[in-house]
Design a protein around this motif. Structure first.
Motif, PDB file in Angstrom:
ATOM      1  N   VAL A  57      14.724  45.612  30.789  1.00 43.12           N
ATOM      2  CA  VAL A  57      13.889  46.447  29.934  1.00 43.12           C
ATOM      3  C   VAL A  57      12.541  46.715  30.618  1.00 43.12           C
ATOM      4  CG1 VAL A  57      12.703  46.537  27.713  1.00 43.12           C
ATOM      5  CG2 VAL A  57      14.980  45.555  27.856  1.00 43.12           C
ATOM      6  N   LEU A  58      12.103  47.974  30.566  1.00 45.93           N
ATOM      7  CA  LEU A  58      10.827  48.387  31.143  1.00 45.93           C
ATOM      8  C   LEU A  58       9.776  48.423  30.044  1.00 45.93           C
ATOM      9  CD1 LEU A  58       9.079  49.644  33.451  1.00 45.93           C
ATOM     10  CD2 LEU A  58       9.895  51.858  32.649  1.00 45.93           C
ATOM     11  N   ILE A  59       8.663  47.754  30.291  1.00 49.02           N
ATOM     12  CA  ILE A  59       7.552  47.770  29.343  1.00 49.02           C
ATOM     13  C   ILE A  59       6.337  48.347  30.050  1.00 49.02           C
ATOM     14  CG2 ILE A  59       6.011  46.366  27.925  1.00 49.02           C
ATOM     15  CD1 ILE A  59       8.387  44.335  27.769  1.00 49.02           C
ATOM     16  N   VAL A  60       5.871  49.492  29.551  1.00 50.01           N
ATOM     17  CA  VAL A  60       4.643  50.087  30.072  1.00 50.01           C
ATOM     18  C   VAL A  60       3.515  49.422  29.297  1.00 50.01           C
ATOM     19  CG1 VAL A  60       3.310  52.195  30.403  1.00 50.01           C
ATOM     20  CG2 VAL A  60       5.803  52.246  30.638  1.00 50.01           C
ATOM     21  N   ALA A  61       2.796  48.540  29.963  1.00 51.22           N
ATOM     22  CA  ALA A  61       1.789  47.720  29.301  1.00 51.22           C
ATOM     23  C   ALA A  61       0.484  48.463  29.054  1.00 51.22           C
ATOM     24  CB  ALA A  61       1.522  46.462  30.124  1.00 51.22           C
ATOM     25  N   ARG A  62       0.079  49.275  30.035  1.00 52.45           N
ATOM     26  CA  ARG A  62      -1.227  49.917  29.941  1.00 52.45           C
ATOM     27  C   ARG A  62      -1.279  51.137  30.842  1.00 52.45           C
ATOM     28  NH1 ARG A  62      -5.957  46.621  32.347  1.00 52.45           N
ATOM     29  NH2 ARG A  62      -7.175  48.402  32.952  1.00 52.45           N
ATOM     30  N   VAL A  63      -1.939  52.181  30.369  1.00 50.83           N
ATOM     31  CA  VAL A  63      -2.234  53.348  31.203  1.00 50.83           C
ATOM     32  C   VAL A  63      -3.702  53.715  30.978  1.00 50.83           C
ATOM     33  CG1 VAL A  63       0.097  54.314  31.263  1.00 50.83           C
ATOM     34  CG2 VAL A  63      -1.433  55.011  29.459  1.00 50.83           C
ATOM     35  N   TYR A  64      -4.385  54.077  32.047  1.00 49.24           N
ATOM     36  CA  TYR A  64      -5.762  54.520  31.881  1.00 49.24           C
ATOM     37  C   TYR A  64      -6.086  55.562  32.938  1.00 49.24           C
ATOM     38  CZ  TYR A  64      -7.396  51.571  35.759  1.00 49.24           C
ATOM     39  OH  TYR A  64      -7.590  51.005  36.981  1.00 49.24           O
ATOM     40  N   SER A  65      -7.160  56.316  32.657  1.00 49.92           N
ATOM     41  CA  SER A  65      -7.552  57.389  33.571  1.00 49.92           C
ATOM     42  C   SER A  65      -8.910  57.080  34.188  1.00 49.92           C
ATOM     43  CB  SER A  65      -7.608  58.718  32.827  1.00 49.92           C
ATOM     44  OG  SER A  65      -8.695  58.717  31.929  1.00 49.92           O
ATOM     45  N   THR A  66      -9.283  57.923  35.135  1.00 51.36           N
ATOM     46  CA  THR A  66     -10.536  57.721  35.854  1.00 51.36           C
ATOM     47  C   THR A  66     -11.756  58.210  35.084  1.00 51.36           C
ATOM     48  OG1 THR A  66     -10.105  59.788  37.026  1.00 51.36           O
ATOM     49  CG2 THR A  66      -9.503  57.741  38.157  1.00 51.36           C
ATOM     50  N   CYS A  67     -11.545  58.938  33.964  1.00 48.79           N
ATOM     51  CA  CYS A  67     -12.693  59.370  33.167  1.00 48.79           C
ATOM     52  C   CYS A  67     -12.267  59.643  31.730  1.00 48.79           C
ATOM     53  CB  CYS A  67     -13.366  60.601  33.768  1.00 48.79           C
ATOM     54  SG  CYS A  67     -12.565  62.156  33.373  1.00 48.79           S
ATOM     55  N   GLY A  68     -13.250  59.826  30.860  1.00 48.91           N
ATOM     56  CA  GLY A  68     -12.982  60.057  29.445  1.00 48.91           C
ATOM     57  C   GLY A  68     -12.460  61.442  29.126  1.00 48.91           C
ATOM     58  N   CYS A  69     -12.479  62.352  30.086  1.00 53.20           N
ATOM     59  CA  CYS A  69     -11.979  63.708  29.848  1.00 53.20           C
ATOM     60  C   CYS A  69     -10.451  63.767  29.908  1.00 53.20           C
ATOM     61  CB  CYS A  69     -12.575  64.678  30.862  1.00 53.20           C
ATOM     62  SG  CYS A  69     -12.187  64.267  32.567  1.00 53.20           S
ATOM     63  N   THR A  70      -9.831  62.690  30.360  1.00 52.91           N
ATOM     64  CA  THR A  70      -8.374  62.612  30.481  1.00 52.91           C
ATOM     65  C   THR A  70      -7.903  61.419  29.660  1.00 52.91           C
ATOM     66  OG1 THR A  70      -8.579  63.428  32.736  1.00 52.91           O
ATOM     67  CG2 THR A  70      -6.461  62.480  32.118  1.00 52.91           C
ATOM     68  N   ILE A  71      -7.057  61.699  28.659  1.00 56.09           N
ATOM     69  CA  ILE A  71      -6.596  60.627  27.776  1.00 56.09           C
ATOM     70  C   ILE A  71      -5.082  60.464  27.925  1.00 56.09           C
ATOM     71  CG2 ILE A  71      -6.452  59.821  25.392  1.00 56.09           C
ATOM     72  CD1 ILE A  71      -8.930  61.619  24.861  1.00 56.09           C
ATOM     73  N   PRO A  72      -4.644  59.388  28.566  1.00 53.38           N
ATOM     74  CA  PRO A  72      -3.207  59.138  28.693  1.00 53.38           C
ATOM     75  C   PRO A  72      -2.699  58.349  27.479  1.00 53.38           C
ATOM     76  CG  PRO A  72      -4.407  57.592  30.053  1.00 53.38           C
ATOM     77  CD  PRO A  72      -5.425  58.471  29.389  1.00 53.38           C
TER      78      PRO A  72
END
Length: 128
Positions: A57-72
């Motif tokens: 099973v694959l668990i995507v724990a966290r995603v983040y971007s380099t700035c607040g203008c991009t929201i993953p």
């Protein structure tokens, strides 16, 4: 002799179990989303599609971007082997100019995070 045979048998079984270890693997259709030229204030939502090509099973724990203008946005549920998932990215298209951002993905597929990129250009606001 019996002890030697037992030791060899246990060693062989240990190697077999280790070789069959389950592991998740994440494979993206593309690691770059090209917005191209987008209108000021238009829909900035795009998707990175991926498949769990592993055996666990694959668990995507966290995603983040380099700035607040991009929201993953990561998937809420675990992804079973062979199934697909999506990481949604929303870019603020009320910021005219070039788009060059990085999204970092942490999962149980690897100790090293996976890097995704978005690029493009937001046109200036009409009439300005």
């Amino acid at each position: 002799m019996k002890k030697l045979m037992l030791l060899l048998f246990v060693g062989l079984m240990t190697m077999t179990v280790t070789a069959q270890e389950k592991k998740a693997a994440i494979t993206f259709e593309s690691d770059v989303v090209d917005y191209g030229e987008v209108d000021y204030g238009s829909d900035g939502v795009r998707e990175f599609k991926f498949t769990n090509t592993g055996t666990d099973v694959l668990i995507v724990a966290r995603v983040y971007s380099t700035c607040g203008c991009t929201i993953p946005k990561k998937p809420k549920d675990p992804i079973q082997p062979g199934e697909t998932g999506v990481i949604e990215v929303k870019y603020d298209t009320k910021r005219p100019g070039p788009i060059r951002k990085t999204i970092t993905v942490y999962s149980n597929a690897s100790e090293t995070p996976y890097t995704l990129k978005i690029k493009g250009v937001v046109k200036p606001q009409a009439g300005k």
